[in-house]
Design an enzyme around this catalytic site. Structure first.
Site: not given
Ligand code: TNX
Length: 526
Positions: A341
């Protein structure tokens, strides 16, 4: 049956005193009901179980003997401790004097070809002995968990003067399907104390999980002391989601978690998330920040707004220091660099950044893991991508010859609500009830070839949870099913059969005081 080498067993038999044996015999007239080893409520379900109808009596006369090979005696003592906790029996380990040969547990280094891989084990349970064979102490440790699960919660009355705990006789041959069977705990969104992490580890080990990935840093907090950059924890450690006090592990604290995990044959995988999810680091050291804004303490739950400045040399000095210090404290082979992300890092910056960090990880002797997004960088085939959402990214990793860890959010995210009644959890991917979390096949998921699958991991993000009891509410029972998905081959998995075995975990869950979710899809044994 193949041969087993039990060198110390013959030595022990040779020295046994016949007198003391006859004496014991008088006391141990035991009237067993019929048993069936194949009907025991074991999780994960073993590879092969051959039952016969007798019983091995665990009682006040039981002794444990172990191989003198590395780690075996410790494993024997671990079993003795757990037997004490469950039954109050004191079982001596490797005592010189032979007390009794009618109820002995042998934990034995074996060279049998029947045992495949370091975690494989075999249990041969007969009326007078319980022999656990393995190639390594790790295999013995996995087998010990099976023994623990076979010991009944309460002893039974027999014609013998003493109470006995009866273990069904037969043979178990067992080995895991995947070498990596883990869970992830996010200690960044909310902090969890060393003692809580240790308690969690104890319960993961009982179900034969072997890795715990710690998500140590995020926008809301930095949780691991870095001696060369002290403000990371002094400033970055003092916040968390919702505005609470945060917290962090000193290097000694972290080493204590690693020590406890190692004693439970669990590998700790440290994750330092970058270049995104770095707001807390940028608050502590503004020079690191690359999003063009002034970084402020962040306690909400949005993702994707932070990035390191991928053009600055100081940033790479920082990363080198952090990876060096954390790697030195982490004996496992892996280092997780996050990589997810990074919505405000330009793609043309993200790719060279990940490539450069991969070299730093390798320089410090570790194999890199990153969330699936890293597959878009050049990547060495030894690096590992962790699938959480995008099949496309994951198949890109496969094309590059990389191994993958499966954590598809729809099935494996332990932070998703179970259903509309869930007290905690998020629901961006929908609900993940206990049956959905169990009824999928990692072996054939999203056309990912099984040869590329290192294993599976259930991540527990902690935006909505703050205490060990809340952690347990989201993890249990889904993590138990997850342990089976990682260990047990597909042919041996069946939801209806699993449901019953899971329903019968209540004595353990209650005794361990685990705050599991009483999912309505399970008819929990009272
Ligand atoms: C996605 S999965 C994220 C996290 C959040 C999560 C909550 C991922 C690699 N990143 O930063 O905490 O969703 O479900």
């Amino acid at each position: 049956m193949k041969k087993f080498t039990i060198p110390f067993l013959s030595a022990v038999l040779f020295t046994v005193s016949l007198n003391s044996c006859a004496e014991q015999k008088k006391k141990r007239v035991i009237n067993f009901p019929e048993t069936d080893l194949a009907e025991e409520y074991l999780i994960p379900k073993p590879l092969e179980v051959t039952a016969d109808s007798g019983g091995f009596a665990l009682d006040t006369f039981t002794v444990i003997y172990t191989s003198s090979a590395k780690g075996y005696e410790e494993v024997g003592k671990f079993l003795a401790e757990k037997i004490k906790a469950k039954t109050n029996l004191i079982v001596p380990v490797n005592v010189a004097e032979i007390l009794n040969m009618e109820s002995a547990i042998y934990i034995n280094l074996s060279d049998s070809f029947d045992l495949e891989g370091p975690e494989a084990y075999q249990l041969i349970i007969s009326p007078d002995s319980l022999v656990l064979n393995s190639h390594t102490a790790e295999g013995a440790f996995r087998g010990i968990q099976t023994i623990r699960q076979l010991i009944p919660e309460v002893g039974c009355d027999t014609l013998a003067a003493n109470e006995i705990w009866m273990i069904p006789t037969g043979i178990i041959n067992d080995a895991p399907q995947f070498e990596y069977r883990g869970t992830m705990l996010d200690v960044a969104r909310h902090f969890f104390k060393v003692e809580d992490v240790k308690t969690y580890i104890d319960n993961l080990a009982y179900y034969k999980l072997n890795t715990l990935h710690l998500h140590l840093t995020d926008d809301q907090g930095w949780r691991i002391e870095i001696k060369s950059w002290p403000k990371l924890t002094e400033i970055g450690g003092a916040s968390e989601v919702g505005g609470g006090p945060g917290g962090y592990y000193t290097q000694l604290d972290y080493s204590e978690i690693v020590r406890h995990a190692t004693a439970n044959y669990i590998t700790i995988i440290p994750e330092i998330d970058m270049p995104g999810h770095t707001n807390a680091a940028s608050v502590a050291y503004p020079i690191l920040n690359g999003n063009g804004k002034i970084a402020k303490v962040y306690t909400a739950m949005r993702v994707g707004f932070s990035t390191l400045d991928t053009h600055k040399d100081t940033v790479y000095t920082f990363i080198d220091d952090v990876i060096r210090e954390v790697s030195a404290l982490s004996p496992g082979p892996y280092f997780h660099i996050g990589g997810d992300e990074s919505h405000v890092t330009d793609k043309e910056d993200f790719i060279p950044f990940i490539n450069r960090v991969e070299k730093i990880v390798q320089k410090h002797g570790k194999r890199m893991i990153g969330w699936e997004e890293i597959a878009n960088a050049g990547m060495d085939s030894t690096s590992i991508a962790q699938f959480w959402r995008s099949k496309k990214n994951t198949l890109t990793a496969v094309d590059k010859g990389m191994k993958v860890i499966l954590s598809p959010a729809k099935k494996a995210y332990l932070d998703m609500k179970y259903d509309e009644d869930s007290e905690f959890g998020l629901d961006w991917v929908g609900h993940v009830p206990v049956d959905v979390a169990y009824k999928w096949a990692p072996e054939s998921y999203e056309s990912i070839p099984i040869e590329n699958i290192l294993g599976i991991e259930g991540p527990l993000w902690s935006e909505t949870i703050n205490t060990i009891s809340e952690l347990e509410y989201l993890a249990f029972p889904r993590i138990i099913g997850f342990a089976e998905l990682g260990w047990t081959i597909r042919e041996n998995r069946d939801w209806e059969d699993y449901r019953i075995r899971l329903a019968n975990q209540t004595p353990y869950l209650k005794r361990m005081n685990i705050n599991y979710y009483r999912s309505p899809v399970i008819e929990w044994k009272q």
